[in-house]
Design an enzyme around this catalytic site. Structure first.
Site, PDB file in Angstrom:
ATOM      1  CD  GLU A 143     -46.428  42.393  22.537  1.00 18.65           C
ATOM      2  OE1 GLU A 143     -46.569  41.163  22.460  1.00 18.65           O
ATOM      3  OE2 GLU A 143     -47.383  43.166  22.754  1.00 18.65           O
ATOM      4  CG  ASP A 145     -54.939  46.538   8.378  1.00 15.35           C
ATOM      5  OD1 ASP A 145     -54.052  47.363   8.643  1.00 15.35           O
ATOM      6  OD2 ASP A 145     -55.179  45.535   9.064  1.00 15.35           O
ATOM      7  CG  ASP A 174     -56.519  43.344   3.682  1.00 23.03           C
ATOM      8  OD1 ASP A 174     -55.334  43.712   3.703  1.00 23.03           O
ATOM      9  OD2 ASP A 174     -57.121  42.895   4.675  1.00 23.03           O
TER      10      ASP A 174
END
Length: 274
Positions: A134, A200, A202
């Site tokens: 997708e 992740d 950050d």
């Protein structure tokens, strides 16, 4: 927290593009929520011819002194009387990095679609690793389009040139082509079956200890925190968990993402990912 391969929630994902971030997509745990209007199965516009005049000078196009993460829109020139026009030349309008013309040139000339295909497909010839994956697009008007899929990298490139998305996101590989999900008799037959294990990091996680910048702002000094975090996480993934194929990419805004691409990692269920 690693991203999951659970079926995606109704809310759209958040920031950070992939490879521009090509980051993970709208599935639970895959991606942070994104602002914008959620449109499923939006009709794709007809292919339009790209005017040669749109191929602007790249040096001028990407020359922006803004240090902020969000770019201001092009200013409109105010009406001036003749004396003002003579004494002060009209200023050149600022060009936004997310401007459709700028993005079109970026997708035409710079974005590495072939390399993206080779990375996600895990084979020189097209496989379901790419064809059943997708993709989601965030359009210039903030519309959010999900469940897009492509047989080849050329078709993905063509779609990006047509839509000029401000970013697109990479989701899981599904049991069937995402575009065909509504033709299935049972909704349960459409499910995610594989996804790279994504972590992740950050910069905002270090706001309490960095003294130079705050929020999404970064500089060479505070980026050292990200560098050290990459070294620690990379060593743990390789030495403690035995993963070998790890791709580190800049998130596009305020940090870095680790894409663990080993087959064992791609086939993990949600419990193992957590």
């Amino acid at each position: 927290m690693p991203h999951s391969i659970s079926p995606p929630p109704s809310s759209p994902p958040m920031e950070d593009t992939v490879l521009q971030d090509a980051h993970a997509v709208p599935s639970e745990g895959h991606q942070e929520a994104s602002a914008g209007k959620h449109i499923e199965d939006a009709e794709m516009p007809d292919e339009r011819t790209v005017d040669a005049a749109e191929a602007k000078n790249l040096e001028d196009m990407f020359d922006d002194d803004d240090e902020e993460d969000e770019f201001s829109s092009s200013a409109q020139t105010a009406l001036q009387d003749s004396s003002q026009v003579e004494s002060k030349p009209a200023s050149k309008p600022a060009i936004r990095h997310s401007d459709p013309d700028t993005m079109r040139v970026f997708y035409q000339r710079l974005f590495p679609f072939r390399h993206l295909f080779q990375w996600l497909n895990h084979s020189p010839a097209p496989t379901t690793h790419f064809m059943h994956r997708e993709f989601a697009f965030v359009l210039p008007n903030d519309a959010y389009i999900r469940y897009q899929s492509f047989l080849t990298s050329d078709l993905l490139r063509k779609q990006c040139i047509q839509l000029t998305p401000t970013r697109f996101e990479i989701g899981p590989v599904y049991s069937t082509n995402p575009r065909d999900r509504k033709t299935l008799r049972k909704a349960s037959a459409f499910r995610p079956v594989a996804k790279e294990l994504v972590f992740d990091i950050d910069m905002t996680d270090y706001d309490e200890i960095r003294t130079c910048c705050t929020g999404a702002s970064i500089c060479q000094k505070c980026w050292t925190f990200i560098t050290m975090a990459i070294k620690v996480v990379d060593a743990a993934l390789r030495e403690d968990f035995g993963f070998k194929h790890i791709l580190w990419v800049y998130s596009g805004r305020r940090g870095a993402h680790a894409w663990v691409c080993d087959k064992r990692a791609r086939e993990m269920d949600d419990q193992k990912r957590r």
